[in-house]
Design a protein around this motif. Sequence first.
Motif, mmCIF file in Angstrom:
data_model
loop_
_atom_site.group_PDB
_atom_site.id
_atom_site.type_symbol
_atom_site.label_atom_id
_atom_site.label_comp_id
_atom_site.label_asym_id
_atom_site.label_seq_id
_atom_site.Cartn_x
_atom_site.Cartn_y
_atom_site.Cartn_z
ATOM 1 N N MET A 52 30.095 11.798 -6.473
ATOM 2 C CA MET A 52 30.711 11.434 -5.200
ATOM 3 C C MET A 52 32.194 11.179 -5.403
ATOM 4 S SD MET A 52 29.629 8.448 -2.470
ATOM 5 C CE MET A 52 30.854 7.197 -2.854
ATOM 6 N N TRP B 254 27.523 4.748 -3.395
ATOM 7 C CA TRP B 254 27.194 5.385 -4.674
ATOM 8 C C TRP B 254 25.958 4.751 -5.304
ATOM 9 C CZ3 TRP B 254 29.418 3.956 -9.936
ATOM 10 C CH2 TRP B 254 29.188 4.961 -10.884
ATOM 11 N N SER C 217 26.172 12.087 -0.958
ATOM 12 C CA SER C 217 26.531 11.316 0.228
ATOM 13 C C SER C 217 26.651 12.229 1.432
ATOM 14 C CB SER C 217 27.863 10.591 -0.002
ATOM 15 O OG SER C 217 28.357 10.029 1.193
#
Length: 332
Positions: free
Chosen positions: A118, A286, A297
Amino acid sequence: MIKLATIGTNWITQEFLNAAKSIPDLILTAVYSRTEEKAREFAAKVGAERAFTSLEEMAKSPDIEAVYIASPNSLHAEQAILLMNHGKHVLCEKPLASNIKEVQAMITAAQQNGVVLMEAMKTTLLPNFQAIRHHLPKIGKVRRYFASYCQYSSRYDAYKQGIILNAFNPAFSNGALMDLGIYCIYPMVVLFGKPQSLKANSVMLESGVDGEGSIVLNYGDMDAVVMYSKITNSYIPSEIQGEEGSIVIDAIHTPTKVEIRYRDGRTEDITVPQEQHPMYYEALEWAELIRSENRESETNSHAHSLLAAEIMEEARKQTRILFPADQNPLCP
């Protein structure tokens, strides 16, 4: 518990750890620095049990499950891919990498190894950005997105004295677009997707990076204008203009005051409380992804990170900003 390690010993890493303290599942285990002295000093400062000077050793360590990367931009891809190939989850500071090929190589590594990757773009996970998304239909047909992030860098004073620090060194894939422009571009991508075309302009410095710049993007029935600078300050807010009103945002990078100014003269404050450190929300996202079966995500998604990279790379091509990382053999 998620056993956490960090790469980078600068202020941003310290800020991330300050935010992560509020997430019980994230337990700091180790830190990395290129020099043993810095690694040990930082480990003692933040309370980490182990200090690594070898990325390979850290990647292989069974005592680490997830790594936050806050190294120079040019190192993100190589470090992240090494870690993910050893099964580590990665939260990587923005911009995710130097160029499209590096971002794609990182995404591929995450998918092949079944780990979370991410981009640490805090803006789009903050409560007030969520408020913007929720209230966006109220302003009717959107016709313009305008975002500005111009912040004079203290390192520019050194630059003017002939000292080129990392922030103005193309070897580290830096400059105004990469460091500050991303804060204008990523929220735009999340809200409006891919533009049809763009036109970029930059003020170049002798070192080979942009000191400031602007991009005009065409979305067909709306346009977007983003401005960014590391050599001047700006005090104007950002704005999303619709046919029925405009959403006025105090600071696009960390919105804390958001209101709608309607065409009929009414004003609606849509600000929501932000009770945590600004970096808490990205750390929480996260951690929740790691705990769950999801590996990506929905907001700071692989697709959004790749699109942001595409926009920045096209802007660099138009303004002839070249990085050594653009010839990175990691990404043939």
